[in-house]
Design an enzyme around this catalytic site. Structure first.
Site, short mmCIF file in Angstrom:
data_model
loop_
_atom_site.label_atom_id
_atom_site.label_comp_id
_atom_site.label_asym_id
_atom_site.label_seq_id
_atom_site.Cartn_x
_atom_site.Cartn_y
_atom_site.Cartn_z
N ARG A 51 0.94 -1.48 -0.43
CA ARG A 51 -0.03 0.42 0.24
C ARG A 51 1.48 1.20 -0.18
O ARG A 51 2.24 1.69 0.22
CB ARG A 51 -1.44 -0.28 1.31
CG ARG A 51 -0.35 -0.48 2.69
CD ARG A 51 0.73 -0.32 2.69
NE ARG A 51 0.18 1.69 3.39
CZ ARG A 51 0.94 2.17 3.46
NH1 ARG A 51 2.94 1.90 3.68
NH2 ARG A 51 1.10 3.41 3.89
N GLY A 52 0.54 2.80 0.00
CA GLY A 52 1.21 3.80 -0.58
C GLY A 52 1.09 3.83 -1.46
O GLY A 52 1.51 2.83 -2.34
N ALA A 53 0.81 4.93 -1.96
CA ALA A 53 0.96 5.76 -3.89
C ALA A 53 2.23 5.15 -4.52
O ALA A 53 1.76 4.23 -5.61
CB ALA A 53 0.25 7.25 -4.07
N ARG A 94 -6.85 -0.10 -6.81
CA ARG A 94 -7.65 0.76 -5.91
C ARG A 94 -7.62 1.93 -6.85
O ARG A 94 -6.92 1.99 -8.09
CB ARG A 94 -6.56 0.86 -4.60
CG ARG A 94 -6.20 -0.28 -3.86
CD ARG A 94 -5.32 -0.45 -2.46
NE ARG A 94 -6.09 0.90 -1.33
CZ ARG A 94 -6.01 1.16 -1.04
NH1 ARG A 94 -3.98 1.19 -0.48
NH2 ARG A 94 -6.17 1.95 0.34
N GLN A 197 -1.83 1.90 9.93
CA GLN A 197 -0.91 1.99 9.12
C GLN A 197 0.84 3.10 10.20
O GLN A 197 1.91 3.16 9.71
CB GLN A 197 -0.46 3.16 8.33
CG GLN A 197 -1.60 1.88 6.89
CD GLN A 197 -2.76 2.25 6.91
OE1 GLN A 197 -4.00 3.00 7.78
NE2 GLN A 197 -3.55 2.59 5.68
N ASP A 238 -1.32 10.63 -2.44
CA ASP A 238 -2.68 9.25 -3.33
C ASP A 238 -2.15 10.52 -4.33
O ASP A 238 -2.12 9.07 -5.32
CB ASP A 238 -3.82 8.75 -2.78
CG ASP A 238 -2.70 7.38 -1.18
OD1 ASP A 238 -3.15 8.35 -0.58
OD2 ASP A 238 -2.80 6.65 -1.43
N ASN A 248 -5.25 12.40 0.49
CA ASN A 248 -4.56 11.50 1.40
C ASN A 248 -5.13 10.82 2.49
O ASN A 248 -6.14 11.13 2.56
CB ASN A 248 -3.27 13.13 1.91
CG ASN A 248 -2.32 11.74 2.17
OD1 ASN A 248 -1.51 10.92 2.08
ND2 ASN A 248 -2.00 11.93 3.79
N LYS A 249 -4.19 9.67 3.08
CA LYS A 249 -5.23 9.02 3.71
C LYS A 249 -6.62 9.65 5.02
O LYS A 249 -6.18 11.57 5.37
CB LYS A 249 -4.06 8.55 5.25
CG LYS A 249 -4.50 7.56 6.26
CD LYS A 249 -5.83 6.31 5.83
CE LYS A 249 -5.17 5.81 4.89
NZ LYS A 249 -5.68 5.09 3.30
#
Ligand code: MRU
Length: 348
Positions: A51-53, A94, A197, A238, A248-249
């Site tokens: 995960r993570g862009a 995603r 996370q 992201d 973002n998150k």
């Protein structure tokens, strides 16, 4: 210090296979899962193995190498047509991180010019995307750290570290460089529900590096800022719209509002591949909705009252007006707006 960051490798290509560090098991267990086919790679992205862009984009590029190997073996004459289904499968894994679509688009362009066995050329390209991302993170680290004027503590959210990139990290790249330069003395990390996370990944990376880290529940951020304990909020992204709005998150927007109220600076570190000039305004960024189960349970165990519903948007959008600096490998944009973002992206 850099050596330790380099040793955190979320994505490896070994023995003709893609290997992903299963981030769902960290920090309790360090286990790599092997991948030989693209469908399983798309599922790993969806299920948060990786995960993570930027890491999602790099993984997709390697997934395309596996897809090309299989499609070429199946039909040397028609593989370019057949691989389109695989590119679609990856694109559906995603929706928010634009690095995924950037990587697919880039690899599609390379595929168009290929003759013969595609695997060597596509593997070269995937490895280049991977190496370029690490280099971009290091540059962002230098540029972001240079914005910090005095030794201070910072707050970060989610994990925008080595684990979320090819290595080194975006927001945590700034932390690594800032810590080495004596500018960042302490990191506060939001635990980041529902996937934790911050608690599992950011805290783990910081402990590995010997960077002092203190975890907090998201709700503690306002109190922390009111006490004057941090100078900066530093996060990743992201997707950044053409006007400088930042996805973002979930929870990042709230931090930006709080930061402005308390006179705390707000920095976003992201590679140019996170900027989506086709999205004019942040409201048009697709926001992933994940399963309510992720909110209703913790580590696989139900925690909520039976019968309660849950809402689980994975990301939010921070308006550009609340962002003090966007740091990319191409340069820094202070107080971002449409004109400044266009100038940055023209400067290839
Ligand atoms: O749902 P995740 O863990 O993929 O979300 C990740 C984030 O929101 C990160 O902050 C973002 O991708 C930047 S990573 C360098």
């Amino acid at each position: 210090m850099a050596k330790i960051a380099d040793s955190i490798q979320p994505i490896r290509w070994e023995d003709h296979q893609l290997q992903l560090l299963d981030q769902r098991l960290l920090p309790q267990e360090t286990r790599y899962l092997p991948f030989d086919e693209v469908q399983a790679v798309a599922e790993a992205i969806r299920d948060m193995v990786v995960r993570g862009a930027p890491a999602i984009g790099i993984t997709a590029a390697y997934g395309i190498v596996l897809a090309a190997r299989a499609r070429f073996a199946e039909s040397p004459a028609n593989w370019k047509k057949r691989i389109e289904t695989d590119l679609q499968t990856l694109a559906q894994s995603r929706p928010t991180a634009v690095n995924l679509f950037w990587a697919i688009g880039h690899m599609r362009g390379v595929i168009a010019g290929l003759q013969g066995d595609p695997e060597p050329a596509l593997l070269d390209e995937a490895q280049k995307i991977h190496a370029d991302d690490i280099a971009a993170c290091r540059r962002m680290g230098e540029l972001g750290a240079a914005l910090i004027q005095r030794p201070c503590a910072i707050l970060t959210h989610c994990n925008a570290g080595a684990l979320a990139t090819g290595g080194y990290g975006t927001a945590l790249g700034v932390v690594r460089a800032g810590f080495a330069a004596g500018k960042i003395t302490h990191v506060f990390a939001d635990e980041t529900r529902p996937w934790l996370q911050g608690a599992r990944l950011t805290a783990w990376e910081m402990v590995q590096e010997g960077i002092p880290v203190t975890l907090q529940a998201e709700g503690a951020a306002a109190h922390l800022m009111k006490q004057g304990r941090i100078d900066w909020v530093i996060v990743g992204s992201d997707r950044i719209a053409a006007n400088g709005d930042v996805a973002n998150k979930i929870g990042t927007y709230g931090l930006a509002v709080l930061a402005r109220h308390h006179g705390v600076k707000f920095m976003v570190a992201a590679p140019a591949s996170t900027v989506d000039m086709a999205i004019v305004h942040g409201d048009d960024i697709p926001i992933e909705q994940r399963s309510p189960e992720e909110v209703l349970s913790l580590a696989g165990r139900p925690i909520a009252a039976a019968g309660a519903a849950a809402w689980n948007p994975a990301f939010d959008v921070t308006p550009a007006a609340l962002v003090d600096a966007i740091v990319t490998e191409r340069g820094v944009v202070l107080a971002p707006d449409t004109g400044k973002m266009a100038a940055l992206m023209e400067n290839a």
